[in-house]
Design a protein around this motif. Structure first.
Motif, mmCIF file in Angstrom:
data_model
loop_
_atom_site.group_PDB
_atom_site.id
_atom_site.type_symbol
_atom_site.label_atom_id
_atom_site.label_comp_id
_atom_site.label_asym_id
_atom_site.label_seq_id
_atom_site.Cartn_x
_atom_site.Cartn_y
_atom_site.Cartn_z
ATOM 1 N N UNK A 17 0.803 -1.277 0.204
ATOM 2 C CA UNK A 17 0.079 0.011 0.038
ATOM 3 C C UNK A 17 1.040 1.213 -0.042
ATOM 4 N N UNK A 18 1.842 1.030 0.929
ATOM 5 C CA UNK A 18 2.827 2.513 0.635
ATOM 6 C C UNK A 18 3.390 2.558 -0.558
ATOM 7 N N UNK A 19 4.036 1.567 -1.065
ATOM 8 C CA UNK A 19 4.661 1.836 -2.259
ATOM 9 C C UNK A 19 3.895 2.038 -3.387
ATOM 10 N N UNK A 20 2.535 1.805 -3.206
ATOM 11 C CA UNK A 20 1.700 2.310 -4.523
ATOM 12 C C UNK A 20 1.209 3.754 -4.179
ATOM 13 N N UNK A 21 1.087 4.088 -2.985
ATOM 14 C CA UNK A 21 0.665 5.456 -2.673
ATOM 15 C C UNK A 21 1.794 6.414 -3.251
ATOM 16 N N UNK A 22 3.194 6.037 -2.701
ATOM 17 C CA UNK A 22 4.477 6.798 -3.296
ATOM 18 C C UNK A 22 4.459 6.905 -4.592
ATOM 19 N N UNK A 23 4.118 5.831 -5.375
ATOM 20 C CA UNK A 23 4.590 5.622 -6.761
ATOM 21 C C UNK A 23 3.659 6.512 -7.404
ATOM 22 N N UNK A 24 2.239 6.421 -7.086
ATOM 23 C CA UNK A 24 1.170 7.023 -7.667
ATOM 24 C C UNK A 24 0.873 8.462 -7.064
ATOM 25 N N UNK A 25 1.546 9.093 -6.144
ATOM 26 C CA UNK A 25 1.540 10.117 -5.459
ATOM 27 C C UNK A 25 0.171 10.464 -4.988
ATOM 28 N N UNK A 26 -0.829 9.354 -4.207
ATOM 29 C CA UNK A 26 -2.123 9.586 -4.047
ATOM 30 C C UNK A 26 -2.517 8.497 -3.187
ATOM 31 N N UNK A 27 -3.619 8.410 -2.339
ATOM 32 C CA UNK A 27 -3.915 7.367 -1.613
ATOM 33 C C UNK A 27 -4.473 6.382 -2.581
ATOM 34 N N UNK A 28 -4.173 5.053 -2.454
ATOM 35 C CA UNK A 28 -4.171 4.170 -3.395
ATOM 36 C C UNK A 28 -5.628 3.526 -3.570
#
Length: 67
Positions: A36-47
């Motif tokens: 979840x954290x990696x996806x949030x950082x990658x997308x620059x949004x809450x996933x």
């Protein structure tokens, strides 16, 4: 890569439900939160979508009691 510990508080029932879900998906809680954290950082949004448009059952009941 160095790692760090995170401490958080969560309702016991919610934690148990999440543990069961992620276990059924073949992972543990650490893996779930890391993904979840990696996806949030990658997308620059809450996933996932966060919305107040549709109240959940608890909110609807609360509104009805206070009406």
């Amino acid at each position: 890569m160095a790692t760090t510990n995170i401490t958080m508080r969560m309702d016991e029932e919610l934690k148990a439900q999440l543990q069961e879900l992620v276990s059924n998906l073949g992972m543990d809680m650490t893996t779930f939160f890391t993904i979840s954290a990696k996806q949030a950082v990658r997308e620059q949004r809450i996933p996932f979508e966060i919305s107040m448009d549709i109240p959940n059952e608890e909110t609807r009941e609360s509104r009805n009691r206070n009406a």
